[in-house]
Design a protein around this motif. Structure first.
Motif, PDB file in Angstrom:
ATOM      1  N   HIS A 462       0.847  -1.193   0.000  1.00  0.00           N
ATOM      2  CA  HIS A 462       0.000   0.000   0.000  1.00  0.00           C
ATOM      3  C   HIS A 462       0.880   1.239   0.000  1.00  0.00           C
ATOM      4  O   HIS A 462       1.826   1.347   0.778  1.00  0.00           O
ATOM      5  CB  HIS A 462      -0.906   0.001   1.228  1.00  0.00           C
ATOM      6  N   ARG A 463       0.544   2.194  -0.859  1.00  0.00           N
ATOM      7  CA  ARG A 463       1.357   3.405  -0.948  1.00  0.00           C
ATOM      8  C   ARG A 463       0.461   4.632  -1.049  1.00  0.00           C
ATOM      9  O   ARG A 463      -0.440   4.687  -1.885  1.00  0.00           O
ATOM     10  CB  ARG A 463       2.283   3.343  -2.170  1.00  0.00           C
ATOM     11  N   LEU A 464       0.705   5.601  -0.154  1.00  0.00           N
ATOM     12  CA  LEU A 464       0.005   6.874  -0.221  1.00  0.00           C
ATOM     13  C   LEU A 464       0.588   7.737  -1.335  1.00  0.00           C
ATOM     14  O   LEU A 464       1.783   7.655  -1.638  1.00  0.00           O
ATOM     15  CB  LEU A 464       0.105   7.613   1.114  1.00  0.00           C
ATOM     16  N   VAL A 465      -0.254   8.570  -1.915  1.00  0.00           N
ATOM     17  CA  VAL A 465       0.140   9.454  -3.010  1.00  0.00           C
ATOM     18  C   VAL A 465      -0.432  10.833  -2.717  1.00  0.00           C
ATOM     19  O   VAL A 465      -1.610  10.963  -2.335  1.00  0.00           O
ATOM     20  CB  VAL A 465      -0.402   8.943  -4.364  1.00  0.00           C
ATOM     21  N   ARG A 482      -8.100  12.160 -10.509  1.00  0.00           N
ATOM     22  CA  ARG A 482      -8.368  12.818  -9.234  1.00  0.00           C
ATOM     23  C   ARG A 482      -9.404  12.071  -8.415  1.00  0.00           C
ATOM     24  O   ARG A 482      -9.288  11.932  -7.206  1.00  0.00           O
ATOM     25  CB  ARG A 482      -8.855  14.245  -9.513  1.00  0.00           C
ATOM     26  N   ASN A 483     -10.446  11.590  -9.073  1.00  0.00           N
ATOM     27  CA  ASN A 483     -11.607  11.069  -8.360  1.00  0.00           C
ATOM     28  C   ASN A 483     -11.751   9.553  -8.362  1.00  0.00           C
ATOM     29  O   ASN A 483     -12.393   9.008  -7.476  1.00  0.00           O
ATOM     30  CB  ASN A 483     -12.884  11.678  -8.955  1.00  0.00           C
ATOM     31  N   CYS A 484     -11.181   8.877  -9.349  1.00  0.00           N
ATOM     32  CA  CYS A 484     -11.517   7.473  -9.571  1.00  0.00           C
ATOM     33  C   CYS A 484     -10.338   6.511  -9.519  1.00  0.00           C
ATOM     34  O   CYS A 484     -10.513   5.316  -9.258  1.00  0.00           O
ATOM     35  CB  CYS A 484     -12.199   7.303 -10.932  1.00  0.00           C
ATOM     36  N   ALA A 485      -9.124   7.001  -9.814  1.00  0.00           N
ATOM     37  CA  ALA A 485      -7.998   6.095 -10.035  1.00  0.00           C
ATOM     38  C   ALA A 485      -7.538   5.379  -8.777  1.00  0.00           C
ATOM     39  O   ALA A 485      -6.922   4.316  -8.867  1.00  0.00           O
ATOM     40  CB  ALA A 485      -6.818   6.861 -10.651  1.00  0.00           C
ATOM     41  N   ALA A 486      -7.825   5.918  -7.596  1.00  0.00           N
ATOM     42  CA  ALA A 486      -7.383   5.262  -6.366  1.00  0.00           C
ATOM     43  C   ALA A 486      -7.959   3.859  -6.248  1.00  0.00           C
ATOM     44  O   ALA A 486      -7.316   2.956  -5.702  1.00  0.00           O
ATOM     45  CB  ALA A 486      -7.775   6.091  -5.149  1.00  0.00           C
ATOM     46  N   CYS A 487      -9.164   3.661  -6.766  1.00  0.00           N
ATOM     47  CA  CYS A 487      -9.786   2.332  -6.725  1.00  0.00           C
ATOM     48  C   CYS A 487      -9.669   1.598  -8.063  1.00  0.00           C
ATOM     49  O   CYS A 487      -9.400   0.400  -8.098  1.00  0.00           O
ATOM     50  CB  CYS A 487     -11.259   2.450  -6.335  1.00  0.00           C
ATOM     51  N   HIS A 565      -4.298   7.076  -2.586  1.00  0.00           N
ATOM     52  CA  HIS A 565      -3.370   5.945  -2.624  1.00  0.00           C
ATOM     53  C   HIS A 565      -3.361   5.369  -4.027  1.00  0.00           C
ATOM     54  O   HIS A 565      -4.192   5.729  -4.870  1.00  0.00           O
ATOM     55  CB  HIS A 565      -3.741   4.887  -1.574  1.00  0.00           C
ATOM     56  N   ASP A 566      -2.400   4.517  -4.291  1.00  0.00           N
ATOM     57  CA  ASP A 566      -2.217   4.036  -5.670  1.00  0.00           C
ATOM     58  C   ASP A 566      -2.926   2.718  -5.929  1.00  0.00           C
ATOM     59  O   ASP A 566      -2.561   1.970  -6.830  1.00  0.00           O
ATOM     60  CB  ASP A 566      -0.733   3.930  -6.020  1.00  0.00           C
TER      61      ASP A 566
END
Length: 705
Positions: A462-465, A482-487, A565-566
């Motif tokens: 897990h990595r914070l961005v 911005r809104n969707c890529a984290a998931c 997060h990535d």
């Protein structure tokens, strides 16, 4: 058989002064999720036993016919008056003749005027009866439907044309939030008591526990898991946090002690899952076991498992009502199994832990704005059912090349065990985001005091961005990131089925736009996005169009949380196998009288590795076990090998196995019709690279037996 089980009961118990006995009534049907409101996933039926379980054959198969790539079935079916109720991968609810599998009725529920379709997780149903009025209650995103159990027709007198909107009694933020009922609640008299699934990033609904009238749908009571000013626990949140923060929801299921009138609920983390700089404090009642009065929702006691969670360590399963022997006396208790592979046991009435607990000091975060709890509490007994820290010694040695690749990656990230703070560098989460224990639940045998827990052993990275600000002009690609890529990840591939890929969506721009604005389950709603921003996101997702530039505004993105997060990334070797040494999944029997692990076996395999002569590895497993008084434990859960298995409950010996059409990622149901015992399981697959299916399969002994 009876004498053998009596001996087992004496051997595993603390003593025989207060002899454990099998229940003499009840547990002969499967009329509720988990088998009953106590969630022990136990059957008193004994027609199938260790001596004949190997003779099981397929009694019937029902094909839903609406599976699709990446779909799954998580439903634990229930059986009422000879009808088995289930749900399909594409959102249909149906009733079958439980003896033959013949379809009696089927219904596709509607949400906001359109049929419910696709990726609508449903783990089961509630049933209520008053005389001739028999109803099935089914969740459909933010709606709860009451259906006539005999016909499937919505009950006109319930809510609005047969459904209530679970957003309607959240006046602080009504109508603009994503909330779903994926797991059924419990029925207490004429009350339906519900948890919910909400978004795990902001904006997010608060995960309140609520009760409604079973006949009319009228709201009855609410327990606020994010306390308001003046309520106990409010001091563990920011002063105005209740206005904007969300999560702390009971998504995995509720448990009821009907005789005492006590409700037990395990809750998840506060949103956003992985950075809590905007929610300083311990954040009660997130990550907690709550004991509430079932008739009014008042708090009796609580225990918080993780203070200020930033690891997504939700309580992943319904609590289980158990008994534990102490000084020759049986204590009524409640057990909780965690994503961290821990088992807790508490006195049902007082909340006192029946095994020692200890506080441990934890590291602080180096991420801007984050202040973690300095100490966490963990159990001393029972011992963890899975490894608690990943070291170089635990990395895979499957091949020299695999070992070298994962070792290189391992040395680039942090791995200091439980509660290692999330970081910009990358942190090993082990056990992982899917456990440890997971939503399939645990089985408890009241005759022996053994709790059966299937466990995943999978490391995740897990990595914070840093999120960055939106300034000037933006396009569809930037808004998506911005809104969707984290998931769903930058390349739209997601991590199916939890976060589906967006590369082959069967939607048009209007349908996708409605989903973006309204959310669904764990997906947050973005009602503040401008129509231009929604259209730009839809164009990028559906057609790969980066789109024309539009002016950024406060409504162009998620709330002002400085980190995302990535994605949810398993730690795998270059060929896609777990980066750690086996076992990769286990089935465990825990003695709740002594706190000892009675036995452990590896659960699941990778067929191609087995063919290569690799010893049984175990695998990730989703779905829970069922234990019977006759001595058999049934479990599917292993997606890669598609097996359905029966074990000897006393020893863990494998007694029987068969291959399902697709993985049985659900908890089976055990029931009897006209003197014949059946074991039925949904065969939906779709997990961890497994094929998707749409079958329900029921097994029984040959009729001439």
């Amino acid at each position: 058989m009876r004498s053998r089980l009596f001996v087992v009961a004496c051997l595993v118990g603390a003593g025989c002064g207060d002899i454990r006995k099998a229940p003499t009534t009840g547990y002969e049907g499967w009329e509720a999720f988990g088998g009953g409101p106590d969630q022990i996933q136990y059957s008193r039926l004994d027609q199938i036993h260790p001596g004949n379980v190997s003779q099981l054959e397929v009694a019937w198969t029902y094909e839903t016919g609406d599976e699709f790539r990446g779909s799954e079935i998580q439903c634990n079916p229930i059986v009422i008056d000879g009808l088995l109720y289930g749900s399909s991968p594409n959102g249909r609810v149906f009733a079958l003749d439980a003896a033959t599998g013949e379809e009696v009725w089927t219904r596709r529920l509607e949400v906001d005027g359109a049929p419910l379709t696709g990726r609508s997780k449903n783990r089961g149903f509630m049933h209520w009866r008053d005389g001739d009025d028999s109803r099935i209650y089914a969740g459909a995103r933010h709606l709860l439907y009451a259906l006539d159990a005999r016909t499937g027709e919505p009950v006109a007198g319930f809510g609005n044309e047969g459904a209530i909107d679970l957003r309607s009694d959240l006046p602080e933020r009504a109508g603009s939030l994503s909330i779903s009922l994926n797991t059924p609640g419990v029925v207490y008299g004429n009350l339906l008591i519900l948890g919910s699934a909400v978004s795990e990033t902001l904006p997010s609904a608060p995960g309140y526990i609520r009760a409604y009238d079973a006949r009319s749908g009228e709201w009855h009571w609410t327990f606020r898991t994010i306390p308001h000013p003046g309520e106990p626990g409010h001091e563990t949140w920011p002063e105005d946090g209740w206005k904007t923060l969300g999560g702390a929801n009971s998504w995995a299921g509720l448990t009821l002690d009907a005789d005492r009138g006590l409700l037990y609920a395990g809750t998840g983390s506060a949103a956003f899952d992985f950075w809590g700089g905007n929610r300083p404090g311990d954040n009660l009642y997130a990550n907690s076991l709550l004991c509430l009065r079932a008739d009014g929702g008042e708090l009796v006691w609580h225990h918080q498992f993780v203070r200020h969670d930033v690891w997504d360590m939700d309580i992943p399963t319904s609590p289980v009502l158990v008994t534990a022997m102490r000084d020759g006396r049986l204590i009524d208790a409640v057990s909780v199994s965690t994503k961290m592979s821990q088992v807790y046991v508490f006195d049902r009435e007082t909340g006192e832990s029946l095994f020692p607990l200890k506080e441990i000091e934890t590291a602080q975060s180096d991420v801007a704005g984050e202040v973690l709890a300095q100490r966490q509490v963990v159990p001393v007994k029972p011992p963890p059912l899975g490894r608690q820290r990943l070291t170089e010694a635990e990395l895979t040695t499957r091949t020299p090349e695999a070992h070298a690749a994962v070792l290189k990656r391992f040395r680039q990230v942090r791995s200091d065990g439980l509660f290692t703070p999330p970081s910009l560098q990358g942190t090993i989460i082990f056990p992982g985001f899917d456990g440890g224990a997971e939503w399939g639940g645990q089985a408890f045998d009241p005759e022996t005091g053994l709790l059966y827990v299937n466990v995943n052993e999978m490391a995740w990275i897990h990595r914070l961005v840093e999120r960055g600000e939106l300034r000037g002009s933006v396009n569809g690609k930037r808004l998506y990131q911005r809104n969707c890529a984290a998931c769903h990840l930058d390349d739209l591939s997601g991590t199916p089925p939890t976060f589906p890929a967006l590369t082959e969506l069967a939607m048009n721009s209007q349908e996708l736009g409605a989903l973006v604005r309204g959310g669904a389950g764990r997906m947050p709603a973005f009602p503040a996005l401008s129509p231009e921003a929604v259209a730009a996101i839809a164009g990028y997702v559906l057609r790969g169009e980066e789109g024309e530039a539009i002016q950024a505004s406060p409504s162009s993105g998620a709330p002002d949380v400085p980190f995302t997060h990535d994605g949810y990334n398993r730690f795998l070797d270059p060929e896609g196998y777990p980066a750690i040494s086996p076992p990769w999944g286990t089935l465990n029997a825990v003695n709740l009288d002594t706190g000892a692990i009675q036995w452990t076996v590896r659960l699941g395999e990778f067929p191609e590795l087995t063919e290569q002569g690799v010893p049984l590895t175990g695998s990730e497993n989703y779905g829970g076990p069922v234990v019977t008084s006759s001595g058999v434990l049934f479990i599917g859960a292993t997606a890669r090998d598609r097996k359905f298995r029966a074990f000897d409950k006393a020893t863990g010996e494998l007694l029987w196995e068969t291959t399902l059409p697709a993985g049985g990622n659900a908890t089976p149901a055990v029931y009897e019709v006209d003197g014949r015992e059946f074991v039925a399981i949904a065969s939906g697959g779709g997990k961890t690279g497994g094929i998707s299916g749409g079958s329900y399969v029921a097994f029984a002994l040959p009729e001439d037996d």
